[in-house]
Enzyme design. Structure first.
Site, short mmCIF file in Angstrom:
data_model
loop_
_atom_site.label_atom_id
_atom_site.label_comp_id
_atom_site.label_asym_id
_atom_site.label_seq_id
_atom_site.Cartn_x
_atom_site.Cartn_y
_atom_site.Cartn_z
N LYS A 1 43.34 66.96 148.89
CA LYS A 1 43.39 66.97 147.16
C LYS A 1 44.33 68.35 146.79
O LYS A 1 44.00 69.38 147.55
CB LYS A 1 42.07 67.28 146.40
N SER B 1 31.58 69.24 144.06
CA SER B 1 32.18 70.52 144.52
C SER B 1 31.61 71.20 145.69
O SER B 1 30.17 71.25 145.62
CB SER B 1 32.58 71.25 143.34
N HIS C 1 45.19 70.90 139.94
CA HIS C 1 43.87 71.26 139.94
C HIS C 1 43.56 71.84 138.45
O HIS C 1 43.14 72.74 138.10
CB HIS C 1 43.89 72.58 140.61
N TYR D 1 35.79 73.14 150.24
CA TYR D 1 36.81 74.45 150.53
C TYR D 1 36.20 74.95 151.87
O TYR D 1 35.15 75.00 152.43
CB TYR D 1 36.32 75.26 149.50
N THR E 1 40.18 70.30 149.61
CA THR E 1 41.08 70.85 148.44
C THR E 1 42.26 71.82 149.34
O THR E 1 41.74 72.75 149.89
CB THR E 1 40.35 71.61 147.33
C1 FNR Z 1 38.01 72.18 138.68
N1 FNR Z 1 38.58 71.68 139.68
C2 FNR Z 1 38.32 71.99 141.05
N2 FNR Z 1 38.82 71.18 142.15
C3 FNR Z 1 38.03 71.48 143.45
O1 FNR Z 1 38.63 70.83 144.39
N3 FNR Z 1 36.93 71.87 143.63
C4 FNR Z 1 36.24 72.59 142.62
O2 FNR Z 1 35.22 73.19 142.71
C5 FNR Z 1 36.87 72.64 141.08
N4 FNR Z 1 36.38 73.26 140.33
C6 FNR Z 1 36.90 73.06 138.96
C7 FNR Z 1 36.31 73.89 137.87
C8 FNR Z 1 36.69 73.36 136.58
C9 FNR Z 1 36.26 74.30 135.34
C10 FNR Z 1 37.89 72.70 136.34
C11 FNR Z 1 38.46 72.63 135.12
C12 FNR Z 1 38.38 72.20 137.42
C13 FNR Z 1 39.88 70.80 139.69
C14 FNR Z 1 39.28 69.42 139.23
O3 FNR Z 1 39.02 68.81 140.77
C15 FNR Z 1 40.54 68.53 138.80
O4 FNR Z 1 41.46 68.58 139.75
C16 FNR Z 1 40.87 68.98 137.31
O5 FNR Z 1 39.93 69.15 136.70
C17 FNR Z 1 41.59 67.63 136.71
O6 FNR Z 1 42.23 68.12 135.62
P1 FNR Z 1 41.38 67.75 134.09
O7 FNR Z 1 40.95 66.25 134.22
O8 FNR Z 1 40.13 68.82 133.97
O9 FNR Z 1 42.66 67.56 133.23
#
Ligand code: FNR
Length: 382
Positions: free
Chosen positions: A233, A107, A257, A131, A157
């Site tokens: 994404k 990330s 997400h 980002y 993203t």
């Molecule tokens: C995320 N996700 C996320 N996505 C992204 O593009 N950049 C990020 O920094 C983050 N940070 C983030 C933090 C936390 C705590 C969560 C739970 C999720 C989204 C992540 O990449 C992904 O899309 C989801 O977590 C997928 O769903 P599941 O596997 O958690 O059910």
């Protein structure tokens, strides 16, 4: 320490050990969390149709992603601030991915820097999630650093001009402890989430620094900044998938997400067929959202495989199908269990489950997982 046998066990453990602020930040979805729940429910409405007597004595779980071999068809989605779960944070999950031969996505708002992750897991296939900040120099700099550090793709993203409202983070006035910083940055961008504030610290950070004016043309401009493949994404409609292809992205990650942006968007698995049908012949498609068991991986791979048959019919030789499924929260639960060992265990549990499902379903390889092996529950009430 008790031995978890499935991802639910890791989750149960994490719920017991993580501090409330961290746990709420990790587990929450936006709004009433309907989408968060639906990411799971939608999987439960799909049925697997196994095939018998197909000589499954030898099996392979490997797949090819962007021309590179991956040992597993599932990898690590980008999740922010992994040091909240374990002091080794992103270093631990990148090393686990390296050990298991799968993909690690870092990330932008990680608590370990691009360079430190690269040094800790030099042989892992690493992608950088981007980002886009209002300060475009900051953005360009991140991309260059990822490229120089050996990351193999930029995953932009595109679902986050703001963050969704995660109510517990607002109630908790979520902030990071002061000893943890957003390690890809210096100054305010590194430390402001640690400051005492009203409402969600991360929500405030995003609202003040991310560029909400982004348009598709900015993705085209981004392509000029780097030789790395650009993936987007957070795509949830065929319209946006077609636009992404027109702009020339290399891959699309179908994702809501983790239910954290708009509450009431569909489950990722509900959207997947629409996207695959629209653009599965043109770009690689990946998936995340709600994957907690190998049967979920199997279902996503089968639905993503729909393009394969279409292509054989039209005699087109380049066959795309979904080759990677990513997980967010399960990795955080693994970190909370035991750092690198915990994440490795999560990946191993899923690996052995997938081997088990594939074997019993009559699949020797990922390409044996065919579209007609997964149907919606309504198939049986017709
Ligand atoms: C995320 N996700 C996320 N996505 C992204 O593009 N950049 C990020 O920094 C983050 N940070 C983030 C933090 C936390 C705590 C969560 C739970 C999720 C989204 C992540 O990449 C992904 O899309 C989801 O977590 C997928 O769903 P599941 O596997 O958690 O059910």
């Amino acid at each position: 320490m008790y031995t978890p046998v499935c991802i639910q066990d890791f989750e149960t453990h994490a719920f017991k050990v993580l501090p409330k602020g961290t746990l709420d930040y990790y587990k929450s979805g936006a709004g009433q969390q309907l989408t968060l729940a639906n990411n799971r429910t939608a999987f439960s409405k799909l049925r697997i149709r196994p095939r018998c007597l197909r000589n499954v004595r030898t099996r392979s779980l490997s797949t090819t992603v962007m021309g590179t071999k991956a040992a597993l068809p599932f990898g690590i989605a980008p999740t922010a601030m992994q040091k909240l779960a374990h002091p080794d944070g992103e270093l631990a999950s990148a090393r686990a991915a390296e050990k298991m031969g799968t993909i690690f996505i870092l990330s932008t708002i990680s608590t370990t820097s691009i360079e430190d992750v690269a040094a800790a897991a030099p042989n892992a296939t690493k992608w950088f999630q981007l980002y886009i900040y209002k300060d475009r120099e900051v953005t360009a700099n991140l991309v260059k650093r990822a490229e120089i550090s050996g990351f193999k793709a930029i995953v932009v993203t595109v679902d986050s001009p703001m963050f969704g409202i995660r109510r517990d983070d607002v109630r908790n006035n979520f902030k990071m402890p002061p000893h943890i910083t957003l390690a890809n940055f210096v100054g305010e961008k590194a430390t402001s989430v640690s400051k005492r504030q009203s409402g969600s610290g991360i929500g405030n950070y995003v609202a003040s620094l991310f560029d909400a004016s982004l348009e598709w043309e900015d993705i085209r401009s981004l392509k000029k900044l780097t030789t790395l493949p650009i993936m987007v994404k957070g795509i949830l409609t065929k319209e946006d998938a077609l636009k992404a292809v027109e702009i020339g992205v290399s891959a699309i990650v179908v994702s809501n997400h983790g239910g954290r942006q708009i509450d009431s968007v569909p489950a990722s698995i509900e959207v997947l067929p629409e996207i695959v049908k629209a653009v599965g012949s043109k770009v690689e498609i990946y998936f995340d959202g709600g994957v907690r068991e190998a049967v979920d991986v199997f279902k996503a791979l089968a639905l993503g495989a729909k393009m394969v048959s279409l292509y054989l019919v039209s005699n087109y030789c380049k066959v795309f199908f979904i080759s990677q499924v990513f997980m967010g929260r399960p990795i955080l639960w693994g970190l909370a269990y035991n750092g690198e060992e915990g994440v490795t265990k999560v990946l191993k549990v899923l690996k052995s489950e997938l081997e088990n499902v594939m074997t019993i379903a009559g699949c020797r390889s990922i390409s044996d997982i065919k579209p007609d092996m997964v149907v919606h529950e309504s198939y049986y009430s017709r």
